[in-house]
Write a protein that holds these residues in place. Structure first.
Motif, short mmCIF file in Angstrom:
data_model
loop_
_atom_site.label_atom_id
_atom_site.label_comp_id
_atom_site.label_asym_id
_atom_site.label_seq_id
_atom_site.Cartn_x
_atom_site.Cartn_y
_atom_site.Cartn_z
N PHE A 151 -10.15 0.90 -21.98
CA PHE A 151 -10.84 0.08 -20.97
C PHE A 151 -10.19 -1.28 -20.82
N TRP A 152 -9.95 -1.96 -21.94
CA TRP A 152 -9.38 -3.31 -21.87
C TRP A 152 -7.92 -3.30 -21.46
N ILE A 153 -7.19 -2.30 -21.92
CA ILE A 153 -5.79 -2.18 -21.48
C ILE A 153 -5.75 -1.92 -19.98
N GLY A 154 -6.61 -1.03 -19.51
CA GLY A 154 -6.66 -0.74 -18.07
C GLY A 154 -7.05 -1.96 -17.26
N CYS A 155 -8.04 -2.71 -17.74
CA CYS A 155 -8.47 -3.92 -17.02
C CYS A 155 -7.34 -4.96 -16.98
N SER A 156 -6.66 -5.14 -18.09
CA SER A 156 -5.56 -6.12 -18.16
C SER A 156 -4.44 -5.74 -17.20
N SER A 200 -3.28 -7.82 -13.79
CA SER A 200 -1.89 -8.26 -13.64
C SER A 200 -1.28 -7.68 -12.36
N THR A 201 -1.63 -6.42 -12.05
CA THR A 201 -1.13 -5.80 -10.82
C THR A 201 -1.63 -6.55 -9.59
N PHE A 202 -2.93 -6.84 -9.58
CA PHE A 202 -3.53 -7.56 -8.45
C PHE A 202 -2.87 -8.93 -8.26
N LEU A 203 -2.69 -9.65 -9.35
CA LEU A 203 -2.11 -10.99 -9.26
C LEU A 203 -0.66 -10.95 -8.78
N LEU A 204 0.09 -9.98 -9.27
CA LEU A 204 1.50 -9.89 -8.87
C LEU A 204 1.63 -9.58 -7.38
N PHE A 205 0.81 -8.68 -6.88
CA PHE A 205 0.89 -8.35 -5.45
C PHE A 205 0.33 -9.49 -4.60
N ALA A 249 0.82 -1.21 0.00
CA ALA A 249 0.00 0.00 0.00
C ALA A 249 0.86 1.26 0.00
N VAL A 250 1.97 1.23 0.73
CA VAL A 250 2.90 2.36 0.75
C VAL A 250 3.46 2.61 -0.65
N LEU A 251 3.88 1.54 -1.31
CA LEU A 251 4.44 1.63 -2.65
C LEU A 251 3.43 2.22 -3.64
N TYR A 283 5.87 -6.61 -10.08
CA TYR A 283 6.94 -7.61 -10.19
C TYR A 283 8.19 -7.18 -9.42
N CYS A 284 8.41 -5.86 -9.27
CA CYS A 284 9.53 -5.40 -8.44
C CYS A 284 9.29 -5.75 -6.97
#
Length: 268
Positions: A240-245, A249-254, A125-127, A177-178
């Motif tokens: 919309f689709w780029i944002g959703c993708s 990916s962000t949610f899954l990585l975290f 959350a800080v990041l 991913y970082c």
């Protein structure tokens, strides 16, 4: 999430974050301020048109500068803002996880009632808060500068906001991913090096892929394939689709980062 830990971490990263916010906001104000002199310069677009096609794509001015929006997208979002955000997410993702393990501070955090999951979520959350603040202040600065510093040149505010949302989501994925690398590492320098190396590789593949049709396939190997500021601000992409993708990916990585940190052995 632990609110006391979140506030303490935000305070400790305040000076660093403030520097990034100031640098990004000051530069976008500067380039908007000098835009009228660029727009009135005779033969500027002819000079751009004389460059090789690959070079025009590389600097984000494939079709020249036809509006204030094109200028901001190509001049600021096409290169400098990328570098600012890359440096921020690489440094901060390493500081909030790997550095604490490397320096032994993580042992003190986990000795409190906070679980590993709660600590990891708080650090994530800080990041992301820092990233949102940089992009948010840059957005506000760009809109304010276009309204107050120059006359006769209209900024498409809705498209500009869309560009900034997609920029935030792109770098949230990079931060993901970082953060995962940092969650796996015991050594701060190693985590920093791997994160920087992967991100720099993606950036170089993006640059190389734009040079010619022969190297265009390289764009399929980089996250920056989805990030085209000129097309984004001109509504030529499926935002919309780029944002959703990018959001998924962000949610899954975290999520993977939190799970990995919860289960791994730590040298405490």
């Amino acid at each position: 999430m632990s609110l006391p830990l979140y506030l303490a971490m935000m305070k400790s990263h305040g000076k660093l974050l403030g520097g990034f916010i100031y640098g990004a906001a000051a530069y976008i104000i500067l380039i908007i301020w000098i835009y009228p002199s660029i727009a009135d310069m005779k033969g500027f677009n002819d000079m751009i048109a004389a460059l090789p096609e690959g070079m025009r794509k590389l600097i984000g001015m494939e079709n020249g500068i036809n509006s204030l929006s094109d200028y901001i997208a190509g001049e600021f979002y096409g290169m400098l803002f990328l570098i600012i955000l890359m440096v921020y997410v690489i440094l901060t993702s390493t500081r909030v996880m790997a550095r604490l393990v490397d320096q032994g501070s993580m042992a003190y955090l986990l000795a409190t009632p906070n679980s590993r999951v709660k600590v990891a979520i708080t650090q994530a959350a800080v990041l992301l808060t820092g990233l949102a603040l940089i992009v948010g202040f840059t957005t506000i600065s760009g809109i304010a500068a276009s309204e107050w510093l120059i006359e006769g040149y209209q900024l498409d505010v809705a498209s500009f906001i869309t560009l900034n949302i997609l920029t935030f989501l792109t770098f949230s994925s990079i931060a993901g991913y970082c953060f995962l690398i940092s969650s796996l590492s015991n050594d701060e320098k190693k985590a920093l090096g791997i994160s920087a190396g992967i991100t720099l590789l993606f950036y170089m593949l993006n640059m190389a892929g734009k040079l010619s049709e022969k190297t265009e396939w390289m764009l399929n190997l980089t996250i920056f394939k989805w990030y085209d500021p000129i097309k984004m601000i001109n509504n030529e992409t499926d935002a919309f689709w780029i944002g959703c993708s990018l959001g998924v990916s962000t949610f899954l990585l975290f999520l993977i980062s939190v799970i990995v940190f919860k289960k791994r052995n730590l040298p405490l």
